[in-house]
Design a protein around this motif. Sequence first.
Motif, short mmCIF file in Angstrom:
data_model
loop_
_atom_site.label_atom_id
_atom_site.label_comp_id
_atom_site.label_asym_id
_atom_site.label_seq_id
_atom_site.Cartn_x
_atom_site.Cartn_y
_atom_site.Cartn_z
N TYR A 256 0.81 -1.23 0.00
CA TYR A 256 0.00 0.00 0.00
C TYR A 256 0.84 1.28 0.00
O TYR A 256 0.30 2.38 0.03
CB TYR A 256 -0.94 0.02 1.21
N LEU A 257 2.17 1.12 0.01
CA LEU A 257 3.01 2.32 0.13
C LEU A 257 3.84 2.53 -1.13
O LEU A 257 4.29 1.57 -1.75
CB LEU A 257 3.95 2.17 1.32
N GLU A 258 4.03 3.80 -1.46
CA GLU A 258 4.88 4.11 -2.60
C GLU A 258 6.34 3.88 -2.22
O GLU A 258 6.74 4.19 -1.11
CB GLU A 258 4.71 5.58 -2.98
N PRO A 259 7.13 3.40 -3.19
CA PRO A 259 8.56 3.16 -2.89
C PRO A 259 9.26 4.41 -2.35
O PRO A 259 10.10 4.31 -1.47
CB PRO A 259 9.15 2.76 -4.24
N LYS A 260 8.88 5.57 -2.87
CA LYS A 260 9.53 6.79 -2.41
C LYS A 260 9.27 7.04 -0.93
O LYS A 260 10.14 7.50 -0.19
CB LYS A 260 9.03 8.00 -3.20
N PHE A 261 8.05 6.74 -0.51
CA PHE A 261 7.70 6.93 0.89
C PHE A 261 8.52 5.96 1.75
O PHE A 261 9.11 6.35 2.76
CB PHE A 261 6.20 6.71 1.08
N VAL A 262 8.57 4.71 1.32
CA VAL A 262 9.32 3.70 2.08
C VAL A 262 10.79 4.08 2.16
O VAL A 262 11.44 3.96 3.20
CB VAL A 262 9.15 2.31 1.43
N ARG A 263 11.29 4.60 1.05
CA ARG A 263 12.68 5.04 1.00
C ARG A 263 12.93 6.12 2.07
O ARG A 263 13.91 6.07 2.81
CB ARG A 263 12.94 5.61 -0.40
N ASN A 264 12.01 7.08 2.14
CA ASN A 264 12.16 8.14 3.13
C ASN A 264 12.08 7.61 4.55
O ASN A 264 12.78 8.11 5.43
CB ASN A 264 11.11 9.23 2.91
N VAL A 265 11.23 6.62 4.77
CA VAL A 265 11.16 6.02 6.11
C VAL A 265 12.50 5.36 6.42
O VAL A 265 13.04 5.50 7.52
CB VAL A 265 10.01 4.99 6.20
N ASN A 266 13.04 4.67 5.42
CA ASN A 266 14.32 4.00 5.63
C ASN A 266 15.44 4.97 5.97
O ASN A 266 16.38 4.63 6.67
CB ASN A 266 14.71 3.21 4.38
N TYR A 267 15.36 6.16 5.40
CA TYR A 267 16.46 7.11 5.61
C TYR A 267 16.23 8.08 6.76
O TYR A 267 17.03 8.98 6.97
CB TYR A 267 16.75 7.87 4.32
N LEU A 268 15.16 7.91 7.49
CA LEU A 268 14.99 8.72 8.70
C LEU A 268 16.24 8.55 9.56
O LEU A 268 16.74 7.44 9.72
CB LEU A 268 13.80 8.22 9.50
N LYS A 269 16.72 9.65 10.09
CA LYS A 269 17.95 9.53 10.87
C LYS A 269 17.61 9.38 12.35
O LYS A 269 17.00 10.27 12.94
CB LYS A 269 18.84 10.74 10.63
N TYR A 270 18.01 8.26 12.92
CA TYR A 270 17.76 8.01 14.33
C TYR A 270 19.03 8.22 15.14
O TYR A 270 19.11 9.09 15.98
CB TYR A 270 17.25 6.58 14.53
N HIS A 271 20.04 7.38 14.88
CA HIS A 271 21.36 7.54 15.51
C HIS A 271 21.27 7.81 17.00
O HIS A 271 21.73 8.85 17.48
CB HIS A 271 22.13 8.71 14.87
N GLY A 272 20.66 6.91 17.72
CA GLY A 272 20.61 7.08 19.17
C GLY A 272 22.02 7.16 19.74
O GLY A 272 22.92 6.48 19.27
N THR A 273 22.20 8.02 20.72
CA THR A 273 23.54 8.16 21.31
C THR A 273 23.49 8.23 22.83
O THR A 273 24.39 8.76 23.44
CB THR A 273 24.23 9.45 20.81
N MET A 274 22.41 7.75 23.43
CA MET A 274 22.36 7.86 24.89
C MET A 274 22.11 6.53 25.56
O MET A 274 21.55 5.60 24.99
CB MET A 274 21.29 8.86 25.32
N ALA A 275 22.56 6.45 26.80
CA ALA A 275 22.21 5.32 27.66
C ALA A 275 21.74 5.90 28.98
O ALA A 275 21.96 7.08 29.28
CB ALA A 275 23.42 4.43 27.87
N ARG A 276 21.05 5.07 29.76
CA ARG A 276 20.67 5.50 31.11
C ARG A 276 21.31 4.53 32.08
O ARG A 276 21.28 3.31 31.87
CB ARG A 276 19.15 5.46 31.27
#
Lengths: 535, 529
Positions: A319-339
């Motif tokens: 149901y999703l366009e490849p471009k949309f999925v691509r953008n989801v894939n490239y969301l930048k998360y890069h977590g850098t914290m711990a507790r």
Amino acid sequence: MSAQNEHPNKYDVIVVGGGHNGLVAAGYLAKAGRSVLVLEKRDLVGGAAVTEEFYPGFKFSSLADGAGHLLSEVVTDLNLSQHGFQILPTDPLILSLLPDGNHLAIWHDVNRTIQEITKFSSVDAHAYPKFIEWMYKISRIVAEMNRMTPPDLPEVGLRDLKGLFSFISPVRGLGWKHITQVVRILPMSIADLLNEWFQSDIVKGAIAASAVNNISSGPQESNGTAYNFLYNWSGSNTGLFRSSGQVKGGMGALTQALAKSAISLGADILTNTEVIRINIQDGKATGVTLANGEQILAKTVISAADMRTTFLKLVDPYYLEPKFVRNVNYLKYHGTMARVHFALGRLPIFWGLNGGSEQLIKGHVQIAPTVTYIQQAYDPVKYGAYSKQPYLDIQIPTLTDSSIAPEGKHIMSVTVKYLPYKLSQGNWDELRDTIAKFVINILSDYAPDFGQCVQNYNVITPLDLEKVYNLPEGNPVHGEMTLNQFMWMRPIPGYAQYRAPIDGLYLCSAATHPGGGVTGINGRNASRQILEDLK
Amino acid sequence: MNSLTKNYDAIIIGGGHNGLTAAAYLAKAGRRVLVLEQRHLVGGAAVTEEIYPGFKYTVYSYVVSLLPPRIIQELQLPKHGLHVMPLEGAFTPMEDGNYIASYSDEDDTLAEIRRHSKRDADIFPVFNIMMYDLARAVKPILTMIPPDPANPGLEGLRTLRDLGGHLKSLGKEKFHWLTKIMTMSAYDFLREWFETDVLIATQAQIGVIGTFLGPKSPGTAYVLLHYYMGELDGASSTWGSQRGGTGGVSEAIAGAARSFGAEILCNAPVKQVIIKNGQAIGIALENGDEIVGKTIVSGCDPKVTFRTLVDEKELPSDLVDAIDKFKYRGSSGKVNLALDGLPTFPAMKDKALIRGMQEICPSVDYLERAYDDAKYGGFSKRPFMGCIIPSTVDPTMAPPGKHVMSIFVQYASYDMPAHGDRDQQREAFGNAVIDSLVEFAPNIKNLILHKQVITPWDIEQTVGITEGNISHGELMLDQLFFMRPIPGWAKYRTPVRNYYQCGSGTHPGGGITGTPGRMAAAEILKDGN
């Protein structure tokens, strides 16, 4: 959270994920008369805002550590005080510890802070109140931006113009000249911004630290951290760049209050209930499928989960366009914290603090003495490693709320930055003790008896953030708070208006505008959008 | 000195390429123009000098790519000696002995990328089209007079409307890419396209040129686009080198200016702009001479324009404050070599690439570490380098069989030598450059006949650009468009009547573009001056 044993099989709205934004959206929609069901995978609601008893009698705020950014309307609209939500005030906001035993406190009271800053620089002491006054005004603009549904640029509709006007009108008093300055400031790095105002590295370090919260890069080289800084400021309950206060009973008390409020307004909440699919028929969301195979129907589905879970797991990619999925894939998360959470037998003694030390350490205690220190704490992350001199943000909530630990005992919770989610060597499960030990070592430099106070510790690694708390790559705000992931670009350009590219499917997590933190704004904005669309 | 008694319509302070461009346009419009240059030759940072007998160094700059065809045509620059030779291609050696190259022929480039990744080769043409589309989208903005949002006026409102219409006309997808490229790091942006690290590195290095940021610092993707605009329809279809060195570009513009009647005076450092009742009426030279002019134009950087040449009391305090906050942070140096023969890069299989650019940026981490090394003051131990050997295509540059090598180096911080003896630091910096180059071209050390090392501090001392920033101030989002150099004063004017600015510190920024000079001249003429 217990709910009705027999829930009906059909709702107006299903909320996937019982984090605070999901609960806020549920509360508002229930209040508007919709039948609402919230589904939470874990055995408790709250997402990243939970209280967990890692050791008997010690109640820790696992991840989120304050509710000072919660939108005041959410508190009143949902009657949270009646449901047990209370913030116990703390002051100072920040105590920045310095290696030489000295310290700098930032108090609610600007004059008191000026006195503190005078210890380091009279020029900076002079600049501080001007800085506060000027930045506060700018933060009001950001606060207004936070409340709006971002326009779908470059197409600007009539509705957007209305929104734009509402955001400009409260700040018109600033004058256009100053509004131009806002445009200049937002894309700056926090280091550059502070260099324009202050001279002392210590003053700059104390202020800069909070600007890199939820960002994976350093204060010096990250353009846009000034925006993040103002974002933190915009919602702060202190009117200053950092919020304050301890939620009585820990952060879980807030989400419990949100849940109770939603239930009192008629919503159903099911915990231990994992959604494995958002059902779609003829391009329209029709409900969800649970892990046990059960299907529940709904006209509207809201995902309070992160974008990856929502679109790469729960929605059929058909149901999703490849471009949309691509953008989801490239969301930048890069977590850098711990507790790192410590159960303490007694309070450690910070050698640099003379009398009154208990008062001084009631707020955020920072080990981030200078901007360069913070930047250097980040540098190795680029290469998949971490600094042995991390930036620590420490809270001892038991100094304010003795109910969360056995009598005479204390809790200390430490946010450790920067630790890369992706390590070039080793894996996080093996490094748990290593992290705890080096945090203990660093703290021992400031409080030599710290090691003796520790009864137990619990480490939540970047990997745990992902695995236990469902936060992709260990990013607590579902996507870095960088300029390219703000406003009409959050979560994804073209989808910033809380609507997914599927009819009847909405988004309300921290991945949406305005972003992370325990603000409730995402949930509130999304529910407003849904109710408007349903009109 | 007879000519100095004349009354000039316009006096241009600084004979850099933008000052010369402004002079040429003003002279072409019939104005009596005088250009004053402090050094013995015009060109500013775009000069060729024979530092070592028989060898011509393009001392500060190195390649030509951004000069728009419109200026070339309007000023008839080829007639005055402009002759840009496209570089053969680019070659990037890797640390494992492999390499990647690019060519002016796209098929050759694709074949080369395919050697590393089929996927990247497939997507590269799509990426190129997108970048050119974005460059085309930004181009009209570069030649707009930036409106002042705080005080737009009718003209500004019209520009804002045009800008809004222009952005809308791009359509959603292009607009979204545009907003992404304005805000992202070059690395993050490129990572959305490519998987080959060295390919990303060769693109990302463009994004850090002239900035004190690494490829992973947000803001650098825009710089990448800035340079793509040069490739769009610059003096050559790709980066090129001017026959006889980059100074030839300045000479050509100077020649054009002279042909239109402008006078150019070298060895004439200006001390101050003479201001009477808030109006510029002339300049005072260092030697005490005063020259009267109706319009004074500064081609210098913003700090020199506002803080050195003008008395503080002539300026509003918020302007002074804002200029003092303007960020320069020179980050690049230059090493020029006279060589006894051609250096050999063992990784270079196609020997023709010695006539192109040799880029020392073997990986993204290499670039990022080069930045990390230098960002707390100092210089990169293993710097990023862009080398060209112009004598391979232009025999006028060096004696037969010998060669000159022009090495653009990043990162070197401006205050680097302040920590010790400047000569020692310069020497150490130069050695780091040669040692790093030797890793990829082992025979180079034995070929060196002469070496000239230039740090940002040297650029400031000789050329006069504050902190040695080659763009007259960082090309960062908060210093662009209506904020370049500062909000309120982006339209080439200043609070002093008849005093204008036309250097790279004004919109649209740095590079050998001539555009600030051309646009400033148009504004001056519009004011009736």
